[in-house]
Design a protein around this motif. Structure first.
Motif, PDB file in Angstrom:
ATOM      1  N   LEU A 188       0.826  -1.214   0.000  1.00 47.73           N
ATOM      2  CA  LEU A 188       0.000   0.000   0.000  1.00 47.73           C
ATOM      3  C   LEU A 188       0.860   1.263   0.000  1.00 47.73           C
ATOM      4  O   LEU A 188       0.582   2.223  -0.728  1.00 47.73           O
ATOM      5  N   ARG A 189       1.926   1.241   0.786  1.00 51.32           N
ATOM      6  CA  ARG A 189       2.801   2.429   0.815  1.00 51.32           C
ATOM      7  C   ARG A 189       3.527   2.611  -0.516  1.00 51.32           C
ATOM      8  O   ARG A 189       3.674   3.729  -1.013  1.00 51.32           O
ATOM      9  N   ASP A 190       3.985   1.495  -1.092  1.00 51.18           N
ATOM     10  CA  ASP A 190       4.682   1.599  -2.386  1.00 51.18           C
ATOM     11  C   ASP A 190       3.721   2.056  -3.489  1.00 51.18           C
ATOM     12  O   ASP A 190       4.094   2.853  -4.365  1.00 51.18           O
ATOM     13  N   LEU A 191       2.491   1.551  -3.443  1.00 51.59           N
ATOM     14  CA  LEU A 191       1.501   2.014  -4.427  1.00 51.59           C
ATOM     15  C   LEU A 191       1.247   3.508  -4.263  1.00 51.59           C
ATOM     16  O   LEU A 191       1.214   4.260  -5.240  1.00 51.59           O
ATOM     17  N   ALA A 192       1.074   3.946  -3.021  1.00 55.02           N
ATOM     18  CA  ALA A 192       0.835   5.376  -2.781  1.00 55.02           C
ATOM     19  C   ALA A 192       2.010   6.212  -3.279  1.00 55.02           C
ATOM     20  O   ALA A 192       1.818   7.287  -3.864  1.00 55.02           O
ATOM     21  N   ALA A 193       3.212   5.704  -3.094  1.00 52.34           N
ATOM     22  CA  ALA A 193       4.391   6.444  -3.560  1.00 52.34           C
ATOM     23  C   ALA A 193       4.405   6.540  -5.092  1.00 52.34           C
ATOM     24  O   ALA A 193       4.750   7.588  -5.662  1.00 52.34           O
ATOM     25  N   ILE A 225       1.723   6.369  -7.041  1.00 51.28           N
ATOM     26  CA  ILE A 225       0.611   7.250  -7.425  1.00 51.28           C
ATOM     27  C   ILE A 225       1.005   8.708  -7.196  1.00 51.28           C
ATOM     28  O   ILE A 225       0.808   9.571  -8.059  1.00 51.28           O
ATOM     29  N   GLU A 226       1.613   8.983  -6.045  1.00 51.41           N
ATOM     30  CA  GLU A 226       2.029  10.359  -5.757  1.00 51.41           C
ATOM     31  C   GLU A 226       3.042  10.842  -6.790  1.00 51.41           C
ATOM     32  O   GLU A 226       2.937  11.963  -7.303  1.00 51.41           O
ATOM     33  N   ALA A 227       4.008  10.004  -7.100  1.00 54.02           N
ATOM     34  CA  ALA A 227       5.033  10.408  -8.084  1.00 54.02           C
ATOM     35  C   ALA A 227       4.382  10.742  -9.426  1.00 54.02           C
ATOM     36  O   ALA A 227       4.777  11.704 -10.093  1.00 54.02           O
ATOM     37  N   ASP A 228       3.380   9.960  -9.815  1.00 48.78           N
ATOM     38  CA  ASP A 228       2.725  10.232 -11.099  1.00 48.78           C
ATOM     39  C   ASP A 228       1.804  11.453 -11.010  1.00 48.78           C
ATOM     40  O   ASP A 228       1.722  12.231 -11.964  1.00 48.78           O
ATOM     41  N   PHE A 229       1.139  11.648  -9.873  1.00 44.10           N
ATOM     42  CA  PHE A 229       0.311  12.855  -9.701  1.00 44.10           C
ATOM     43  C   PHE A 229       1.199  14.113  -9.753  1.00 44.10           C
ATOM     44  O   PHE A 229       0.767  15.149 -10.252  1.00 44.10           O
ATOM     45  N   VAL A 268     -13.556   9.139  -7.767  1.00 40.49           N
ATOM     46  CA  VAL A 268     -14.242   8.219  -8.685  1.00 40.49           C
ATOM     47  C   VAL A 268     -13.275   7.178  -9.244  1.00 40.49           C
ATOM     48  O   VAL A 268     -13.697   6.208  -9.867  1.00 40.49           O
ATOM     49  N   GLY A 269     -11.988   7.373  -8.982  1.00 47.26           N
ATOM     50  CA  GLY A 269     -10.986   6.454  -9.544  1.00 47.26           C
ATOM     51  C   GLY A 269     -10.572   6.934 -10.911  1.00 47.26           C
ATOM     52  O   GLY A 269     -11.411   7.048 -11.808  1.00 47.26           O
ATOM     53  N   PHE A 270      -9.299   7.222 -11.080  1.00 43.05           N
ATOM     54  CA  PHE A 270      -8.853   7.741 -12.372  1.00 43.05           C
ATOM     55  C   PHE A 270      -7.756   6.850 -12.960  1.00 43.05           C
ATOM     56  O   PHE A 270      -6.989   6.202 -12.233  1.00 43.05           O
ATOM     57  N   ALA A 271      -7.695   6.865 -14.286  1.00 39.21           N
ATOM     58  CA  ALA A 271      -6.812   5.943 -15.005  1.00 39.21           C
ATOM     59  C   ALA A 271      -5.346   6.083 -14.607  1.00 39.21           C
ATOM     60  O   ALA A 271      -4.590   5.106 -14.675  1.00 39.21           O
ATOM     61  N   ILE A 272      -4.911   7.265 -14.203  1.00 39.80           N
ATOM     62  CA  ILE A 272      -3.499   7.411 -13.835  1.00 39.80           C
ATOM     63  C   ILE A 272      -3.177   6.565 -12.602  1.00 39.80           C
ATOM     64  O   ILE A 272      -2.073   6.037 -12.470  1.00 39.80           O
ATOM     65  N   GLU A 273      -4.163   6.387 -11.699  1.00 41.49           N
ATOM     66  CA  GLU A 273      -3.923   5.522 -10.536  1.00 41.49           C
ATOM     67  C   GLU A 273      -3.674   4.076 -10.966  1.00 41.49           C
ATOM     68  O   GLU A 273      -2.843   3.375 -10.370  1.00 41.49           O
ATOM     69  N   ASP A 274      -4.372   3.631 -11.980  1.00 43.75           N
ATOM     70  CA  ASP A 274      -4.141   2.279 -12.499  1.00 43.75           C
ATOM     71  C   ASP A 274      -2.802   2.184 -13.211  1.00 43.75           C
ATOM     72  O   ASP A 274      -2.091   1.193 -13.099  1.00 43.75           O
ATOM     73  N   PHE A 275      -2.498   3.234 -13.960  1.00 47.04           N
ATOM     74  CA  PHE A 275      -1.191   3.323 -14.609  1.00 47.04           C
ATOM     75  C   PHE A 275      -0.084   3.186 -13.558  1.00 47.04           C
ATOM     76  O   PHE A 275       0.861   2.408 -13.725  1.00 47.04           O
ATOM     77  N   SER A 276      -0.211   3.937 -12.467  1.00 48.97           N
ATOM     78  CA  SER A 276       0.804   3.889 -11.404  1.00 48.97           C
ATOM     79  C   SER A 276       0.884   2.490 -10.807  1.00 48.97           C
ATOM     80  O   SER A 276       1.986   1.988 -10.521  1.00 48.97           O
ATOM     81  N   ALA A 277      -0.285   1.865 -10.612  1.00 49.31           N
ATOM     82  CA  ALA A 277      -0.310   0.524 -10.016  1.00 49.31           C
ATOM     83  C   ALA A 277       0.355  -0.488 -10.946  1.00 49.31           C
ATOM     84  O   ALA A 277       1.112  -1.359 -10.492  1.00 49.31           O
ATOM     85  N   LEU A 278       0.091  -0.370 -12.237  1.00 50.97           N
ATOM     86  CA  LEU A 278       0.724  -1.289 -13.190  1.00 50.97           C
ATOM     87  C   LEU A 278       2.231  -1.031 -13.284  1.00 50.97           C
ATOM     88  O   LEU A 278       3.025  -1.957 -13.431  1.00 50.97           O
TER      89      LEU A 278
END
Lengths: 361, 361
Positions: free
Chosen positions: B42-47, B49-53, B312-322
């Motif tokens: 979860l922390r790595d995913l947040a990191a 996502i944050e980096a991409d945001f 609502v969930g945005f595609a960049i979050e999925d991009f970051s997760a992938l």
């Protein structure tokens, strides 16, 4: 059938049937084509495409969603009716062959509208080549002049042989005149097509290739506005099957040909942006192919008319191809099964599923 | 690593490395979570996502492409930067649990923009639950009041435990007050979360659940305009993490709450249509979360402000997760390899590849 699922252990229960999605690999697709015979596959695909075109108004249609970059484009192509939802992922990168990659690769998914669950994941590089050829031949069967026997093929790349086979299977064309700016592409296609029993002539110019041809197929891959056919090359009565111009800034025909031809398209909102007609005013009259197949619009009107199928490839064709493939898979065609969907015993307990899969110790 | 490729035979050469795409199954994803530990994931995913945001303007962004039907919705969510292209397929079918299916399932692909070739195919039912929770906690870390220790959770379905774990890992929240219209959902979540060391109180009404909570998370699944929170339930200083209202006609908050709150969103063109703010005028002021993270817009301004993350969930979050997952796969995380892409020796000779795979005899 291969089960690519984690082995069941006391710690990790095996995924349930709901979790597993049939997967048709490239190898599986080749096995299907050889088992069925490519002519039969092309005819069955054309029949599925025609059946879906005949119920065109039933579909949820949208232009494809394209992401353009310097080197090419990646597109998502969804289409749905009330029962099934399909989409294809496809790229187009003209420079790919320089690094040994395919210009176009694709895969796709067919899903159950009622649950949203995928029913099938499949390679679609081969399937796209097959459905594109089946669509072209389906259109030509309705539009080409009576007695057509010779087809010129400008562009002898990956799509060339599939087009030729579909035109023979559906339209009876068995004489081909080939031209490509790269003679090695022509040599490749000629060798492949002679082995398939075609009468093939290699030409050293596009002008020579179109001589005596009743059908002209253009399928080149350059991502730019090119002039593969000039106006003087297209005589009365010819049917032009233009499949290479399929994205903004990529066309194959001189604008003057478009002015002389009766133009047939798949889905106008997409073709106006991507097809040959991107060169024309947005209100230039075009006829939708499905209306011709359904008897709602005339096809070829006389022997001297120039007909043009300005094909860019539409998502319903992929939907039809996946629908065909699902039928074959359910009839036993080779496939694997992927553990693609999480399927906890209690659907609300996704976390519990994760916890129950925790390794012991 | 499992190689799901046809065995090489003299007739059928094995697919080349270019043809094979890494595949992370549900089982593989569960193994990854257990190997890494869910807090670290979860922390790595947040990191990621944050980096991409933080580099938001670099992305090719588009609202998701939704296909609505009576029973739910199927969506494609693409996002790309100059190097990578990602998309997710996700369904939302609130009635699915009645037939033992998941409300939401998902899978996704990450590709190389330069060639268009997929680099990774993955299950994303679990990964979406994880990235949604990571995004919520990332937003709350920037918006919740100082010293927040208690979270009310209205809706105790599949997303509930993931939210709780992310809020503990990123925000230090370890006291939870649960409510769901179905007490069995609350009982399920309470049992799971107590095992994870949370202090959990089950409440018999939403009004009771929000008492003393500094953060309120709403994650219900009804596909309609509901009023999970009424105006009087949201007091000064609270942060509301609203994640259940995520498509047209599906909201959770009373309109009056929106008027009193400072509203933060992912991607306004999508949230205006899908989020709680679909209830407001299209020019109602909202702040983009990425601007808060980047220091370009204020987050919470004072202790009495009501902040609302209308997610609502945005595609960049999925991009970051992938992108996170590709890194783990390249570092050795469990995966299979799929023969997804046709890869002929000569890229223009797709037909030759098919012919060379013809079975002998």
């Amino acid at each position: 059938m291969t089960d690519l699922s984690p082995a069941a252990t006391p710690q990790t229960p095996a995924p349930s049937a709901l979790a597993m999605v049939p997967f048709v690999s490239v190898g599986d697709m080749m096995r299907l084509v050889h088992r069925e015979g490519i002519d039969r596959v092309l005819r069955d695909l054309a029949a599925h495409i025609e059946a879906d075109f005949l119920r065109w108004p039933e579909f949820d249609k949208t232009p494809r969603v394209a992401s353009h970059s310097e080197g090419g484009v990646i597109e998502l192509m969804p289409a749905a009716d009330a029962r099934l939802y399909g989409f294809k992922y496809v790229n187009g990168h003209p420079g790919n062959t320089r690094s040994g990659h395919q210009t176009v690769t694709a895969f796709g998914v067919l899903s159950d509208v009622a649950t949203g669950y995928p029913l099938l994941l499949s390679e679609m590089t081969l399937l796209t080549a097959l459905r594109t050829a089946a669509t072209s031949a389906l259109a030509a069967r309705a539009l080409m002049p009576a007695g057509a026997a010779t087809m010129a093929m400008i562009g002898n790349g990956a799509q060339c042989e599939f087009q030729a086979l579909a035109f023979r299977a559906l339209c009876g064309i068995d004489r081909l005149r080939l031209y490509d700016t790269d003679p090695r592409a022509t040599a490749k296609a000629m060798a492949n097509l002679r082995r398939q029993g075609f009468e093939v002539t290699a030409c050293d110019a596009a002008e020579a290739a179109v001589e005596g041809a009743q059908v002209i197929t253009t399928c080149t891959a350059d991502k730019r506005n090119a002039t593969i056919l000039t106006d003087n090359m297209v005589g009365a009565g010819v049917h032009v099957n233009a499949i290479g111009g399929d994205c903004p800034g990529k066309t194959e025909l001189h604008r003057d040909i478009l002015g002389r031809a009766t133009i047939f398209v798949e889905y106008p909102p997409q073709t106006r942006v991507e097809g040959e007609i991107q060169q024309l005013d947005p209100d230039h009259p075009v006829t939708e192919l499905w209306q011709v197949l359904a008897g709602q619009a005339p096809g070829r009107r006389d022997a001297r008319e120039i007909t043009l199928f300005d094909s860019v490839g539409f998502a319903i064709e992929d939907f039809s191809a996946l629908r065909y493939l699902l039928g074959r898979v359910r009839a036993g065609a080779a496939h694997a099964r992927l553990d693609l969907l999480a399927d906890p015993d209690d659907p609300r307990d996704l976390f519990g599923m994760l916890e129950r899969a925790r390794p012991a110790g």
